[in-house]
Design a protein around this motif. Structure first.
Motif, PDB file in Angstrom:
ATOM      1  N   VAL A 135       0.819  -1.301   0.130  1.00  0.00           N
ATOM      2  CA  VAL A 135      -0.215   0.147  -0.031  1.00  0.00           C
ATOM      3  C   VAL A 135       0.922   0.878  -0.081  1.00  0.00           C
ATOM      4  O   VAL A 135       1.552   1.326   0.922  1.00  0.00           O
ATOM      5  N   PRO A 136       0.901   2.006  -1.119  1.00  0.00           N
ATOM      6  CA  PRO A 136       1.880   3.225  -1.170  1.00  0.00           C
ATOM      7  C   PRO A 136       1.471   4.194   0.015  1.00  0.00           C
ATOM      8  O   PRO A 136       0.228   4.148   0.398  1.00  0.00           O
ATOM      9  N   GLY A 137       2.152   4.712   0.320  1.00  0.00           N
ATOM     10  CA  GLY A 137       2.026   5.887   1.436  1.00  0.00           C
ATOM     11  C   GLY A 137       2.231   5.125   2.988  1.00  0.00           C
ATOM     12  O   GLY A 137       2.380   5.932   3.726  1.00  0.00           O
ATOM     13  N   GLN A 138       2.121   3.991   3.030  1.00  0.00           N
ATOM     14  CA  GLN A 138       2.223   3.345   4.398  1.00  0.00           C
ATOM     15  C   GLN A 138       3.713   3.171   4.781  1.00  0.00           C
ATOM     16  O   GLN A 138       4.904   3.650   3.887  1.00  0.00           O
ATOM     17  N   PRO A 139       4.239   3.174   5.881  1.00  0.00           N
ATOM     18  CA  PRO A 139       5.648   3.156   6.389  1.00  0.00           C
ATOM     19  C   PRO A 139       6.528   1.958   5.696  1.00  0.00           C
ATOM     20  O   PRO A 139       7.719   2.062   5.572  1.00  0.00           O
ATOM     21  N   GLU A 140       5.779   0.823   5.603  1.00  0.00           N
ATOM     22  CA  GLU A 140       6.553  -0.120   5.142  1.00  0.00           C
ATOM     23  C   GLU A 140       7.016  -0.145   3.618  1.00  0.00           C
ATOM     24  O   GLU A 140       5.975  -0.040   2.775  1.00  0.00           O
ATOM     25  N   ASP A 141       8.267  -0.253   3.335  1.00  0.00           N
ATOM     26  CA  ASP A 141       8.633  -0.280   1.763  1.00  0.00           C
ATOM     27  C   ASP A 141       8.367  -1.801   1.208  1.00  0.00           C
ATOM     28  O   ASP A 141       8.194  -2.781   1.791  1.00  0.00           O
TER      29      ASP A 141
END
Length: 339
Positions: A135-141
Motif C-alpha cells: 500500500v503506497p504511503g504506508q511506512p513499510e517499503d
C-alpha cells in the motif's frame, strides 16, 4: 601453429578463429600437463568437464561452495589422475575467489593457470517479481528483491573472468605477442544459456544475468586480443541438470533436451583446443542440429537474429506512427484539440 590440427591464425582485428567444425578431431594431447580451473565443478556440466579433462591428463582445480572431496576421490580413482583438487569457494565473494586462484596456482604442477571455466551458476531464485501486497504511503517499503541469481550468475562470473585475465597475463614464460599453440595457450570459457539470446519470461533475473554474460563475452573476446587470450562462450539449450526446477521439468516433459555430452565435449574443446577463439556455441537438441555457431560475422555485419529484431522494431515504430496519425486525424475531424 605446431600440430597436424593447426588452423589459420586469429583475425588480426577481432580475436576470432575460423569457423569450427564441432565434430572434427582436435589436438586432445595438448591438454596433458596443463592446469584447468573450473567454478561450480561438482555437478552438472562442470562435473562432466572435470572428468573429461582428467581423462585427458589435465590437472583440474574445482572451486565450489559444496563439499566435493568425495567427487574428487572418485575422479582420481576412475581416471588414474592424481592432479584433481577442490577448494571451497563462494563465487559471489571476491576474496573467496582470490583465495581460489591463489591456491590453484600453488596446486598447479606447472605453477600456472592455463584455462578457466566460469561455470558456476544458479537458476531463478525467489519470486521477487511476483505480485505482493503493498500500500503506497504506508511506512513499510516493498520487500527487497532476492539478488542471489544476479550475484552468482554475473557478479561471480565477472570476478572469475577478471581474476583469470590477471593470472593469464602473469603466466610464466609466455610471450604476449605469440599466437596460441599446444605449449602456449591461455583460455577463458564463459557459460551463457539460450536465455542469453531469447526472453525467458518466468525468470527475469536469470534472463538478465545470461544476457549480461553475452555482453561480457562480446567485450572480452576483443579486449583480450593484446594478450592473445582465447575467450569463448557456450549457450546451452535446456539440459537435465540440477539447475532446472521441478516445475520447469514438468513443462518441458515430452520435449527434447540438449545432450549433456555435447555440452561437455564443446566446453572441453574450448578449454583445450588452442585453435578455437572468439566463438559462441549454441547447444541444441540433436534433432535440431546439436552444436552450432552463431554471430560469427558479428564484427563485420549484423547477424541474422539482430537484423530480424531491427526489422521487428521498425515495424512496431511504423505502426505506432500510423496510430498516432490516425488519432490526430480523428481529433481534427471532431474539432478537438490536444494540449
Amino acid at each position: 601453429m605446431d600440430s597436424e590440427y593447426a588452423r589459420p591464425p586469429p583475425n588480426p582485428d577481432v580475436y576470432q578463429t575460423a569457423e569450427v567444425d564441432p565434430k572434427a578431431a582436435w589436438d586432445e594431447a595438448s591438454v596433458k600437463n596443463k592446469t584447468f580451473l573450473i567454478t561450480g565443478g561438482a555437478s552438472g556440466i562442470g562435473a562432466g568437464v572435470v572428468k573429461r579433462l582428467a581423462e585427458l591428463g589435465g590437472a583440474v582445480i574445482i572451486g565450489d561452495l559444496q563439499e566435493v572431496q568425495s567427487f574428487v576421490e572418485e575422479v582420481r580413482k576412475s581416471t588414474g589422475n592424481p592432479n584433481i583438487h577442490s577448494i571451497k569457494c563462494d563465487v559471489t565473494d571476491y576474496k573467496s575467489q582470490c583465495n581460489l586462484f591463489r591456491k590453484a596456482l600453488e596446486l598447479s604442477p606447472n605453477k600456472a593457470i592455463d584455462s578457466v571455466f566460469a561455470n558456476a551458476g544458479v537458476g531463478e531464485i525467489g519470486k521477487s517479481w511476483a505480485p505482493r501486497p503493498f500500500v503506497p504511503g504506508q511506512p513499510e517499503d516493498p520487500p527487497e528483491p532476492i539478488m542471489t541469481t544476479m550475484n552468482v550468475n554475473i557478479t561471480g562470473v565477472i570476478y572469475t573472468a577478471y581474476l583469470a585475465l590477471q593470472y593469464f597475463r602473469a603466466h610464466p614464460n609466455l610471450a604476449k605477442d605469440a599466437f596460441p599453440t599446444a605449449s602456449h595457450d591461455r583460455s577463458l570459457v564463459l557459460i551463457g544459456s539460450i536465455a542469453s539470446l531469447y526472453p525467458l519470461t518466468s525468470g527475469p533475473f536469470y534472463n538478465a544475468s545470461k544476457h549480461a554474460v553475452l555482453g561480457l563475452f562480446r567485450s572480452l573476446r576483443q579486449t583480450a586480443l593484446p594478450d592473445r587470450i582465447r575467450v569463448n562462450l557456450l549457450c546451452p539449450y535446456w539440459i537435465e541438470t540440477p539447475i532446472i526446477p521441478f516445475g520447469a521439468k514438468l513443462l518441458l516433459s515430452g520435449t527434447d533436451y540438449a545432450k549433456m555430452e555435447d555440452v561437455v565435449d564443446i566446453a572441453t574443446r574450448c578449454m583445450g583446443d588452442y585453435s578455437v577463439a572468439g566463438h559462441i556455441f549454441l547447444v541444441f537438441p540433436r534433432n535440431v542440429g546439436g552444436v552450432q555457431e552463431i554471430f560469427n560475422d558479428e564484427p563485420k555485419d549484423l547477424d541474422c537474429f539482430n537484423r530480424n529484431a531491427v526489422r521487428a522494431l521498425n515495424r512496431v515504430s511504423a505502426m505506432q506512427g500510423w496510430v498516432e496519425w490516425g488519432r490526430n486525424v480523428l481529433y481534427a475531424a471532431l474539432g478537438w484539440y490536444r494540449s
